[in-house]
Scaffold this active site. Structure first.
Site, PDB file in Angstrom:
ATOM      1  N   GLY A   1     -26.721  11.239 -26.529  1.00 54.06           N
ATOM      2  CA  GLY A   1     -25.524  11.289 -27.342  1.00 54.06           C
ATOM      3  C   GLY A   1     -25.485  10.224 -28.415  1.00 54.06           C
ATOM      4  O   GLY A   1     -26.470   9.579 -28.722  1.00 54.06           O
TER       5      GLY A   1
ATOM      6  N   HIS B   1     -31.641  12.375 -34.519  1.00 58.83           N
ATOM      7  CA  HIS B   1     -31.449  13.546 -33.658  1.00 58.83           C
ATOM      8  C   HIS B   1     -31.373  14.821 -34.494  1.00 58.83           C
ATOM      9  O   HIS B   1     -31.871  15.872 -34.089  1.00 58.83           O
ATOM     10  CB  HIS B   1     -30.159  13.398 -32.855  1.00 58.83           C
ATOM     11  CG  HIS B   1     -30.149  12.223 -31.938  1.00 58.83           C
ATOM     12  ND1 HIS B   1     -29.425  11.076 -32.214  1.00 58.83           N
ATOM     13  CD2 HIS B   1     -30.766  12.002 -30.749  1.00 58.83           C
ATOM     14  CE1 HIS B   1     -29.587  10.208 -31.231  1.00 58.83           C
ATOM     15  NE2 HIS B   1     -30.401  10.727 -30.337  1.00 58.83           N
TER      16      HIS B   1
ATOM     17  N   GLN C   1     -32.213   5.224 -15.877  1.00 59.84           N
ATOM     18  CA  GLN C   1     -33.146   4.507 -16.744  1.00 59.84           C
ATOM     19  C   GLN C   1     -32.589   3.181 -17.239  1.00 59.84           C
ATOM     20  O   GLN C   1     -33.230   2.506 -18.054  1.00 59.84           O
ATOM     21  CB  GLN C   1     -33.558   5.386 -17.924  1.00 59.84           C
ATOM     22  CG  GLN C   1     -32.466   5.694 -18.934  1.00 59.84           C
ATOM     23  CD  GLN C   1     -32.917   6.753 -19.926  1.00 59.84           C
ATOM     24  OE1 GLN C   1     -33.107   7.922 -19.586  1.00 59.84           O
ATOM     25  NE2 GLN C   1     -33.112   6.356 -21.181  1.00 59.84           N
TER      26      GLN C   1
ATOM     27  N   ASP D   1     -39.426   6.376 -30.103  1.00 60.02           N
ATOM     28  CA  ASP D   1     -39.613   6.085 -28.679  1.00 60.02           C
ATOM     29  C   ASP D   1     -41.044   6.454 -28.290  1.00 60.02           C
ATOM     30  O   ASP D   1     -41.291   7.357 -27.490  1.00 60.02           O
ATOM     31  CB  ASP D   1     -38.597   6.870 -27.852  1.00 60.02           C
ATOM     32  CG  ASP D   1     -37.173   6.460 -28.176  1.00 60.02           C
ATOM     33  OD1 ASP D   1     -36.822   5.296 -27.923  1.00 60.02           O
ATOM     34  OD2 ASP D   1     -36.420   7.296 -28.700  1.00 60.02           O
TER      35      ASP D   1
ATOM     36  N   GLN E   1     -42.214   6.402 -24.620  1.00 57.02           N
ATOM     37  CA  GLN E   1     -41.550   7.489 -23.905  1.00 57.02           C
ATOM     38  C   GLN E   1     -42.267   8.808 -24.151  1.00 57.02           C
ATOM     39  O   GLN E   1     -42.478   9.599 -23.226  1.00 57.02           O
ATOM     40  CB  GLN E   1     -40.096   7.596 -24.348  1.00 57.02           C
ATOM     41  CG  GLN E   1     -39.354   8.796 -23.777  1.00 57.02           C
ATOM     42  CD  GLN E   1     -37.907   8.812 -24.190  1.00 57.02           C
ATOM     43  OE1 GLN E   1     -37.074   8.131 -23.607  1.00 57.02           O
ATOM     44  NE2 GLN E   1     -37.583   9.585 -25.217  1.00 57.02           N
TER      45      GLN E   1
ATOM     46  N   SER F   1     -31.326   4.347 -34.676  1.00 58.17           N
ATOM     47  CA  SER F   1     -31.148   4.214 -33.239  1.00 58.17           C
ATOM     48  C   SER F   1     -29.665   4.181 -32.942  1.00 58.17           C
ATOM     49  O   SER F   1     -28.881   3.619 -33.727  1.00 58.17           O
ATOM     50  CB  SER F   1     -31.811   2.926 -32.729  1.00 58.17           C
ATOM     51  OG  SER F   1     -31.431   2.653 -31.395  1.00 58.17           O
TER      52      SER F   1
ATOM     53  N   ARG G   1     -28.367   2.374 -30.825  1.00 59.90           N
ATOM     54  CA  ARG G   1     -28.037   0.967 -30.603  1.00 59.90           C
ATOM     55  C   ARG G   1     -27.839   0.190 -31.905  1.00 59.90           C
ATOM     56  O   ARG G   1     -27.369  -0.951 -31.861  1.00 59.90           O
ATOM     57  CB  ARG G   1     -29.120   0.302 -29.745  1.00 59.90           C
ATOM     58  CG  ARG G   1     -29.072   0.742 -28.281  1.00 59.90           C
ATOM     59  CD  ARG G   1     -30.066  -0.032 -27.422  1.00 59.90           C
ATOM     60  NE  ARG G   1     -29.863   0.194 -26.004  1.00 59.90           N
ATOM     61  CZ  ARG G   1     -30.455   1.145 -25.289  1.00 59.90           C
ATOM     62  NH1 ARG G   1     -31.303   1.977 -25.894  1.00 59.90           N
ATOM     63  NH2 ARG G   1     -30.207   1.288 -24.009  1.00 59.90           N
TER      64      ARG G   1
END
Length: 311
Positions: free
Chosen positions: A31, A37, A61, A150, A153, A185, A187
């Site tokens: 989200g 995205h 995680q 990422d 990942q 990001s 964040r």
């Protein structure tokens, strides 16, 4: 666009599309969606008949001292972005839907999860591998889309798909950057104006090394030093390393195959990661799952048409 909160309702709906032979694309997210995205969704919409986006902040995680509770959330904005981007379905489960009472089975990734973020965040990729495996089992997509930002990942998921014989094609989409080069990001929303400005040193360092590589520099130590000379405004540099683009093994000496230059650093209380791919001329990535999407590269995926071309 349909929204589902339970596994049963989602799988019942998807079974009909699957029986009809429609191609299902899947974009798993936590989200607080942004243009990074949006790029993943665009690739899915272009390649697939049905696009499913999951929005789930995965507690498995996050470590005990990490930012699970304050991780940014904006469901109304997420719904609007998905609707405008052409998403067919949103899967919005509660934690108890994914991890019901008595849950005890986890997916343990191998050595590819050990270095870089795996060393700094013990157990992180165990949580990632577990939730992605569960989501793949629920959605049963033909193709799943992940962002290059990422990078580790993506490597963990590709290895997991191979090892467990999961029938999912993994597509890696280039990093989307702000006009000034900062990798997008969720964040980034933590960053105040001063920290936001300081964070630019990460992309500047990586892109300086990428430019030196394009001009012929092949010594791994010098490439890292070039990047590090720019990355001076961070509060803690957790790692700055060259890794094999497929195996994530450490690179020393001359760079004669595709590698990723990866960085993680603390800017105030905020942890940011970024990377660039360095691929010698006439060197192909043998694992087609790692290929960046050519049409995304052609679009020079960044905001405002400015900034650096993604690696």
């Amino acid at each position: 666009m349909l929204t589902f909160r339970t596994i049963k309702s989602l799988t019942q709906c998807l079974s009909g599309y699957r029986t009809s032979g429609l191609r299902i694309g899947f974009v798993p997210t936590m989200g607080f969606l942004h243009d990074g995205h949006r790029a993943l969704i665009a690739e899915s919409v272009e390649r697939c008949d049905i696009t499913v986006v999951s929005i789930f902040v995965n507690p498995a995680q996050f470590g005990p001292t990490e930012d699970l509770e304050r991780y940014p959330r904006a469901l109304d904005a997420d719904h609007e972005l998905c609707r405008k981007a052409g998403v067919s379905m949103i899967f919005l489960p509660d934690a108890s839907e994914i991890y019901p009472p008595g849950f005890q089975t986890f997916v343990e990734p191998g050595p590819v999860a050990g270095p870089l973020c795996g060393a700094v965040r013990p157990g992180h990729f165990r949580g990632v591998a577990t939730v992605v495996t569960k989501l793949f089992a629920i959605v049963q997509p033909d193709v799943a889309f992940f962002g290059q930002k990422d990078f580790q990942q993506c490597a963990v998921i590709r290895q997991m798909v191979r090892d467990l014989n999961l029938p999912v094609e993994i597509v890696t989409v280039p990093t989307v950057r702000e006009p000034d080069g900062l990798a997008m990001s969720s964040r980034n929303s933590y960053l105040g104006p001063t920290d936001r400005k300081r964070a630019l040193c990460l992309s500047r360092g990586l892109l300086a090394a990428q430019a030196a590589f394009a001009e012929g520099e092949r010594d791994s130590g010098r490439l890292i030093a070039i990047a590090q000379s720019q990355i001076t405004a961070v509060d803690q540099l957790q790692y700055l390393e060259l890794r094999d683009a497929q195996t994530l093994e450490a690179i020393h000496g001359l760079v004669d195959k595709p590698v990723a230059l990866c960085v993680a650093a603390m800017i105030g209380p905020t942890r940011l990661i970024d990377n660039v791919l360095l691929t010698p001329p006439r060197t192909a990535l043998s694992d087609r799952d790692l290929e960046v999407v050519s049409c995304a590269v052609d679009r020079q995926v960044n905001v405002g048409g400015q900034g650096s071309r993604p690696s």
